[in-house]
Write a protein that holds these residues in place. Structure first.
Motif, PDB file in Angstrom:
ATOM      1  N   UNK A  71       0.820  -1.212   0.000  1.00 36.09           N
ATOM      2  CA  UNK A  71       0.000   0.000   0.000  1.00 36.09           C
ATOM      3  C   UNK A  71       0.851   1.258   0.000  1.00 36.09           C
ATOM      4  N   UNK A  72       2.131   1.137   0.363  1.00 36.84           N
ATOM      5  CA  UNK A  72       3.011   2.303   0.404  1.00 36.84           C
ATOM      6  C   UNK A  72       4.058   2.295  -0.705  1.00 36.84           C
ATOM      7  N   UNK A  73       4.312   1.139  -1.288  1.00 40.69           N
ATOM      8  CA  UNK A  73       5.316   1.059  -2.353  1.00 40.69           C
ATOM      9  C   UNK A  73       4.755   1.621  -3.650  1.00 40.69           C
ATOM     10  N   UNK A  74       5.606   2.266  -4.419  1.00 36.55           N
ATOM     11  CA  UNK A  74       5.206   2.767  -5.733  1.00 36.55           C
ATOM     12  C   UNK A  74       5.095   1.589  -6.684  1.00 36.55           C
ATOM     13  N   UNK A  75       3.900   1.376  -7.238  1.00 39.42           N
ATOM     14  CA  UNK A  75       3.678   0.205  -8.093  1.00 39.42           C
ATOM     15  C   UNK A  75       4.485   0.293  -9.377  1.00 39.42           C
ATOM     16  N   UNK A  88      -2.008 -19.502   3.068  1.00 37.69           N
ATOM     17  CA  UNK A  88      -2.901 -18.795   2.149  1.00 37.69           C
ATOM     18  C   UNK A  88      -2.868 -17.291   2.393  1.00 37.69           C
ATOM     19  N   UNK A  89      -2.986 -16.545   1.311  1.00 37.61           N
ATOM     20  CA  UNK A  89      -3.124 -15.096   1.409  1.00 37.61           C
ATOM     21  C   UNK A  89      -4.572 -14.783   1.781  1.00 37.61           C
ATOM     22  N   UNK A  90      -4.752 -14.136   2.914  1.00 36.80           N
ATOM     23  CA  UNK A  90      -6.094 -13.782   3.355  1.00 36.80           C
ATOM     24  C   UNK A  90      -6.666 -12.698   2.437  1.00 36.80           C
ATOM     25  N   UNK A  91      -7.988 -12.490   2.471  1.00 37.06           N
ATOM     26  CA  UNK A  91      -8.614 -11.536   1.546  1.00 37.06           C
ATOM     27  C   UNK A  91      -7.981 -10.146   1.571  1.00 37.06           C
ATOM     28  N   UNK A  92      -7.611  -9.645   2.761  1.00 37.40           N
ATOM     29  CA  UNK A  92      -7.016  -8.309   2.823  1.00 37.40           C
ATOM     30  C   UNK A  92      -5.692  -8.268   2.077  1.00 37.40           C
ATOM     31  N   UNK A  93      -4.887  -9.306   2.234  1.00 37.52           N
ATOM     32  CA  UNK A  93      -3.600  -9.353   1.546  1.00 37.52           C
ATOM     33  C   UNK A  93      -3.780  -9.476   0.044  1.00 37.52           C
ATOM     34  N   UNK A  94      -4.738 -10.293  -0.367  1.00 42.11           N
ATOM     35  CA  UNK A  94      -5.002 -10.445  -1.797  1.00 42.11           C
ATOM     36  C   UNK A  94      -5.460  -9.129  -2.409  1.00 42.11           C
ATOM     37  N   UNK A  95      -6.291  -8.403  -1.683  1.00 42.39           N
ATOM     38  CA  UNK A  95      -6.750  -7.104  -2.170  1.00 42.39           C
ATOM     39  C   UNK A  95      -5.584  -6.144  -2.368  1.00 42.39           C
ATOM     40  N   UNK A  96      -4.648  -6.141  -1.438  1.00 43.82           N
ATOM     41  CA  UNK A  96      -3.472  -5.270  -1.567  1.00 43.82           C
ATOM     42  C   UNK A  96      -2.632  -5.665  -2.779  1.00 43.82           C
ATOM     43  N   UNK A  97      -2.440  -6.967  -2.965  1.00 46.89           N
ATOM     44  CA  UNK A  97      -1.674  -7.425  -4.121  1.00 46.89           C
ATOM     45  C   UNK A  97      -2.366  -7.051  -5.429  1.00 46.89           C
ATOM     46  N   UNK A  98      -3.674  -7.259  -5.502  1.00 53.77           N
ATOM     47  CA  UNK A  98      -4.422  -6.946  -6.724  1.00 53.77           C
ATOM     48  C   UNK A  98      -4.353  -5.460  -7.044  1.00 53.77           C
ATOM     49  N   UNK A  99      -4.469  -4.622  -6.005  1.00 54.26           N
ATOM     50  CA  UNK A  99      -4.399  -3.173  -6.229  1.00 54.26           C
ATOM     51  C   UNK A  99      -2.993  -2.770  -6.679  1.00 54.26           C
ATOM     52  N   UNK A 121      -3.666 -17.261  -7.183  1.00 55.79           N
ATOM     53  CA  UNK A 121      -3.870 -16.946  -8.598  1.00 55.79           C
ATOM     54  C   UNK A 121      -5.358 -16.803  -8.916  1.00 55.79           C
ATOM     55  N   UNK A 122      -6.181 -17.657  -8.323  1.00 55.77           N
ATOM     56  CA  UNK A 122      -7.627 -17.559  -8.553  1.00 55.77           C
ATOM     57  C   UNK A 122      -8.172 -16.252  -7.988  1.00 55.77           C
ATOM     58  N   UNK A 123      -7.730 -15.884  -6.800  1.00 54.00           N
ATOM     59  CA  UNK A 123      -8.206 -14.634  -6.191  1.00 54.00           C
ATOM     60  C   UNK A 123      -7.741 -13.414  -6.975  1.00 54.00           C
ATOM     61  N   UNK A 124      -6.598 -13.539  -7.641  1.00 50.46           N
ATOM     62  CA  UNK A 124      -6.101 -12.427  -8.446  1.00 50.46           C
ATOM     63  C   UNK A 124      -6.752 -12.379  -9.818  1.00 50.46           C
ATOM     64  N   UNK A 125      -7.467 -13.441 -10.196  1.00 48.53           N
ATOM     65  CA  UNK A 125      -8.222 -13.435 -11.444  1.00 48.53           C
ATOM     66  C   UNK A 125      -7.436 -13.766 -12.688  1.00 48.53           C
TER      67      UNK A 125
END
Length: 372
Positions: A71-75, A88-99, A121-125
């Motif tokens: 959330x703080x790193x420049x993408x 497993x990556x919990x939903x909050x972590x997956x959301x951060x990765x996807x964003x 991978x499934x959670x990331x779509x």
């Protein structure tokens, strides 16, 4: 006369050396790791080379212990690496990765076990999924059919200067139907030869229910402004396998277009205690202030040396001085006293040897007085 280095007996020196060795071993133990794919593991199955290769392409590397870092790193200009996650990556972590990816970041996921990685991978779509069965190729391999040499590499920026890859008991990728409407934009970066097969029953040979076919082992798929790269064998990036053609070149191609490399161990217990402590202090301004204050207090106390600190130092010096005085004859003693001292220290010496040593001591004593 037997010299006593630093005023201590040889058994004491040996004990001190042993204690020093124990301290060194403990420091190494808490500062390194033997976990596979660990960035602090310099062994053949470690991934300590990741930071070296990042430096080689001019990128800064950072160990990530918590996905809040995304959330703080420049993408833009950043690639995150996830090697064989253990939980497993919990939903909050997956959301951060996807964003992070949608904002322009690159995510590399490498694994050969389908459980945790496929959930991510499934959670990331993305379409790529790990098969899980061991991939083998009896024709194109390095010393063993399980060390598949992948020769069908596409010509893309992510595979620049890469003609082949070498796997180590990896698996294959299956491309599921995308749940996102629109054209399929998944790019296959590397395919096995047509002589590869998936060893369903793990017996090391092809059976009637197994067939020869090409299998993808590396893909890239755009997600938002970024992309997700999937590799079906994390061993491609371990220290020993980086020396196999062209695994190092593949890693360079993945890293070279980025300024920062985030090595994600947020869901893998592969960091040694000393590294964890260092990272915790680095991420906490309060702890930095605390330890900085402690260091300043130690320096100040050493400079002023209050009585409760000065007294043990004085006692130690006095003890060493007494030992030095008791272990050597006085500067102006006679020849008989010196000979008696030498004979007592070395009862196994004969009279002639005692006499020679005594004469040398007398000569040094005489020279010392003249120099004064």
């Amino acid at each position: 006369m037997v010299s006593r280095p630093f005023g201590f007996d040889y058994p004491q020196l040996l004990l001190g050396a042993f204690a020093l060795c124990v301290v060194v071993v403990l420091v190494v133990a808490v500062g390194t790791s033997t976990a596979s794919f660990g960035v602090y593991n310099a062994g053949w199955d470690g991934a300590s080379g990741l930071r070296d290769e990042a430096s080689a392409v001019g990128a800064e590397s950072e160990i990530v212990r918590n996905t809040t870092r995304y959330t703080t790193a420049s993408a833009n200009g950043t690639i995150a690496i996830v090697l064989s996650p253990e939980t497993s990556y919990e939903p909050e972590s997956t959301t951060r990765l996807r964003r992070f990816v949608r904002d322009g970041g690159t995510l590399l996921v490498a694994d050969d076990r389908p459980s945790e990685a496929n959930r991510l991978l499934a959670d990331l779509g993305v379409r790529a999924r790990l098969d899980g069965r061991t991939l083998r190729d009896d024709r194109y391999n390095y010393r063993s059919p399980a060390l598949v040499v992948v020769r069908n590499v596409s010509e893309r920026p992510l595979t620049r200067d890469v003609d082949q890859l070498t796997l180590n008991y990896g698996t294959a990728l299956n491309l599921s139907r995308s749940e996102v409407p629109g054209p399929n934009r998944t790019a296959i970066l590397a395919n096995t030869s047509a002589f590869a097969y998936l060893d369903t029953n793990s017996n090391g040979e092809i059976d009637g229910n197994e067939s020869l076919a090409q299998h993808p082992v590396a893909t890239a798929e755009p997600v938002g402004e970024g992309r997700i790269v999937v590799v079906s064998d994390p061993s491609v990036f371990v220290n020993a396998m980086l020396d196999r053609p062209d695994n190092r070149a593949f890693l360079h191609a993945l890293l070279s277009s980025h300024e920062r490399v985030l090595i994600d161990y947020s869901h893998a217990a592969r960091l040694p205690p000393l590294a964890v402590a260092t990272l915790v202090i680095r991420d906490s301004p309060a702890l930095q202030l605390l330890f900085g204050g402690i260091a300043l207090c130690v320096v100040g106390l050493w400079g002023r040396r209050p009585w409760w600190l000065r007294r043990p130092i004085v006692r130690l010096r006095e003890t060493i001085g007494r030992r030095d005085a008791s272990d050597s004859p006085a500067a102006d003693v006679g020849e008989a006293e010196i000979a008696a001292f030498v004979a007592k220290r070395h009862p196994d010496w004969d009279a002639e040897r005692v006499q020679r040593v005594t004469q040398r001591v007398m000569i040094r004593q005489y020279n010392g007085r003249n120099n004064d």
